[in-house]
Write a protein that holds these residues in place. Structure first.
Motif, PDB file in Angstrom:
ATOM      1  N   ASP A 177      -5.596  -8.698  -3.886  1.00 11.04           N
ATOM      2  CA  ASP A 177      -5.676  -9.015  -2.483  1.00 11.04           C
ATOM      3  C   ASP A 177      -6.680  -7.820  -1.904  1.00 11.04           C
ATOM      4  N   ASN A 189      10.578  -5.524  -2.474  1.00 15.14           N
ATOM      5  CA  ASN A 189      10.118  -4.108  -3.685  1.00 15.14           C
ATOM      6  C   ASN A 189      10.313  -2.906  -3.660  1.00 15.14           C
ATOM      7  N   SER A 217      -8.023  -8.116   1.289  1.00 12.80           N
ATOM      8  CA  SER A 217      -7.909  -8.245   2.921  1.00 12.80           C
ATOM      9  C   SER A 217      -7.887  -7.032   3.700  1.00 12.80           C
ATOM     10  N   TRP A 236       5.934  -9.957  -6.383  1.00 15.87           N
ATOM     11  CA  TRP A 236       6.199 -10.383  -5.586  1.00 15.87           C
ATOM     12  C   TRP A 236       6.946 -12.212  -6.131  1.00 15.87           C
ATOM     13  N   LEU A 292      11.002   5.892  -0.346  1.00 15.87           N
ATOM     14  CA  LEU A 292      12.404   5.490  -0.421  1.00 15.87           C
ATOM     15  C   LEU A 292      12.904   5.697   0.791  1.00 15.87           C
ATOM     16  N   PHE A 317       3.401  -1.152   6.695  1.00 16.77           N
ATOM     17  CA  PHE A 317       3.797  -0.301   8.096  1.00 16.77           C
ATOM     18  C   PHE A 317       4.088  -0.260   8.915  1.00 16.77           C
ATOM     19  N   GLN A 361       8.786  -6.317   4.837  1.00 17.09           N
ATOM     20  CA  GLN A 361       7.851  -7.490   4.247  1.00 17.09           C
ATOM     21  C   GLN A 361       6.971  -8.203   4.199  1.00 17.09           C
ATOM     22  N   GLN A 403      11.617  -1.586   5.434  1.00 16.41           N
ATOM     23  CA  GLN A 403      12.106  -0.744   4.301  1.00 16.41           C
ATOM     24  C   GLN A 403      12.055   0.309   5.403  1.00 16.41           C
ATOM     25  N   TYR A 418      -0.859  -1.020  -5.317  1.00 20.18           N
ATOM     26  CA  TYR A 418      -1.506  -0.785  -3.894  1.00 20.18           C
ATOM     27  C   TYR A 418      -2.273   0.360  -3.737  1.00 20.18           C
ATOM     28  N   GLN A 463       7.886   0.610  -3.741  1.00 15.12           N
ATOM     29  CA  GLN A 463       6.700   1.325  -3.787  1.00 15.12           C
ATOM     30  C   GLN A 463       6.754   3.290  -3.875  1.00 15.12           C
ATOM     31  N   GLN A 481       3.485 -10.589   0.349  1.00 16.05           N
ATOM     32  CA  GLN A 481       3.332 -10.319  -1.090  1.00 16.05           C
ATOM     33  C   GLN A 481       2.873  -8.786  -0.739  1.00 16.05           C
ATOM     34  N   LYS A 482       3.431  -8.615   0.063  1.00 18.04           N
ATOM     35  CA  LYS A 482       2.938  -7.034   0.333  1.00 18.04           C
ATOM     36  C   LYS A 482       4.132  -5.842   1.909  1.00 18.04           C
ATOM     37  N   LEU A 483       4.047  -5.294   1.798  1.00 11.60           N
ATOM     38  CA  LEU A 483       4.894  -4.005   2.749  1.00 11.60           C
ATOM     39  C   LEU A 483       3.899  -4.281   4.090  1.00 11.60           C
ATOM     40  N   TYR A 510      11.115   4.795   4.998  1.00 16.00           N
ATOM     41  CA  TYR A 510      10.883   5.185   3.748  1.00 16.00           C
ATOM     42  C   TYR A 510      10.408   6.567   5.309  1.00 16.00           C
ATOM     43  N   PHE A 547      -3.144  -0.948   5.225  1.00 11.48           N
ATOM     44  CA  PHE A 547      -3.348  -1.392   3.163  1.00 11.48           C
ATOM     45  C   PHE A 547      -4.433  -1.767   3.435  1.00 11.48           C
ATOM     46  N   LEU A 565      -3.538   7.345  -0.439  1.00 11.92           N
ATOM     47  CA  LEU A 565      -2.546   7.074  -1.129  1.00 11.92           C
ATOM     48  C   LEU A 565      -2.553   5.657  -2.297  1.00 11.92           C
ATOM     49  N   TYR A 598      -3.147   2.121  -0.037  1.00 11.18           N
ATOM     50  CA  TYR A 598      -3.344   2.429   1.167  1.00 11.18           C
ATOM     51  C   TYR A 598      -3.844   3.468   2.109  1.00 11.18           C
ATOM     52  N   TYR A 634      -3.533  -4.912  -3.034  1.00  4.23           N
ATOM     53  CA  TYR A 634      -2.902  -4.852  -4.017  1.00  4.23           C
ATOM     54  C   TYR A 634      -3.321  -5.692  -5.066  1.00  4.23           C
TER      55      TYR A 634
END
Lengths: 109, 118
Positions: free
Chosen positions: B56, B105, B58, B99, A45, A99, A92, A33, B33, B107, A95-97, A35, B45, B91, B35, B48
């Motif tokens: 999560d 997805n 992590s 997921w 996005l 960046f 992707q 993606q 999420y 965001q 489970q998460k993006l 942004y 990150f 953020l 950030y 989550y």
């Protein structure tokens, strides 16, 4: 660890010029993606690319996903002052993006 | 409003104090999420939440950072004993789809909380 490196980090151009921003990784992503973030706001996005080699156009913006799904580019034609902002790519991951490091674009009149 | 909201928009605190940042996601969004964004940089990150699954964590940089979420609603990010290096914009984002392998997805981000630790 999946990392996304963007280049250049900063770009200052005149209105009407063209530019390309790159997003590179050694990892494969199922989708990527782009942004844009303006000062004082959260990222918004612009586009999602999901197929290797895919090209998507959004008015003056052209997005490309690399064949191997490890890299992407954003090309802006005839930049306008309203294009000013921070451009972020995001892959992707699990489970998460993930960046990218961001490219700050300044378009002057 | 229909978007993600965060409060406060700005927070100035003294080193060593605790701070709480709040995020109200878009109603119905199952994923949330957090950030961190240092000045002029990309997004780092932190944590989550997805429905009732274990979060999560992590990305949390130290045990001074923690976050909670009540069901699929509000979330708070707490930073204890703040340090100057914690200064950043925090953020929050939410997403309306869980997921799953091969999916992606969008965001939706809030405007952020700018934290300054003196």
């Amino acid at each position: 660890t999946q990392l996304l490196e963007q280049s250049p980090q900063f770009l200052s151009i005149q209105e009407g010029e063209n530019l390309t921003v790159y997003c590179n990784s050694s990892s494969v992503f199922s989708s990527l993606q782009w942004y844009r973030q303006e000062p004082g706001e959260g990222p918004v996005l612009l586009v999602t690319v999901v197929t290797g080699g895919e090209v998507k156009k959004l008015k003056r913006l052209t997005f490309q996903f690399g064949d191997a799904r490890k890299d992407s580019s954003l090309h802006i034609t005839a930049a306008q002052t309203g294009d000013t902002g921070l451009y972020l790519c995001a892959g992707q991951g699990f489970q998460k993006l993930v960046f990218g490091t961001g490219t700050r674009l300044l378009v002057s009149p | 409003g229909a978007g993600v909201s965060q409060s406060p928009s700005n927070k100035v605190t003294e080193k060593g104090k605790d701070v709480e940042l709040r995020c109200d996601p878009i109603s119905g969004h199952t994923a949330l999420y957090w950030y961190r964004q240092r000045l002029g940089q990309g997004l780092e990150f932190l944590i989550y939440f997805q429905g009732n699954s274990a979060p999560d964590k992590s990305g949390l940089p130290s045990d001074r950072f923690s976050a909670e979420r009540t069901g699929e609603s509000v979330s708070t990010l707490t930073i204890q004993r703040t340090q100057q290096e914690d200064s950043a914009v925090y953020l929050c984002a939410s997403s309306n789809r869980a997921w799953s392998s091969g999916s992606y997805n969008e965001q939706f981000f809030g405007p952020g909380t700018r934290l300054t630790v003196l």
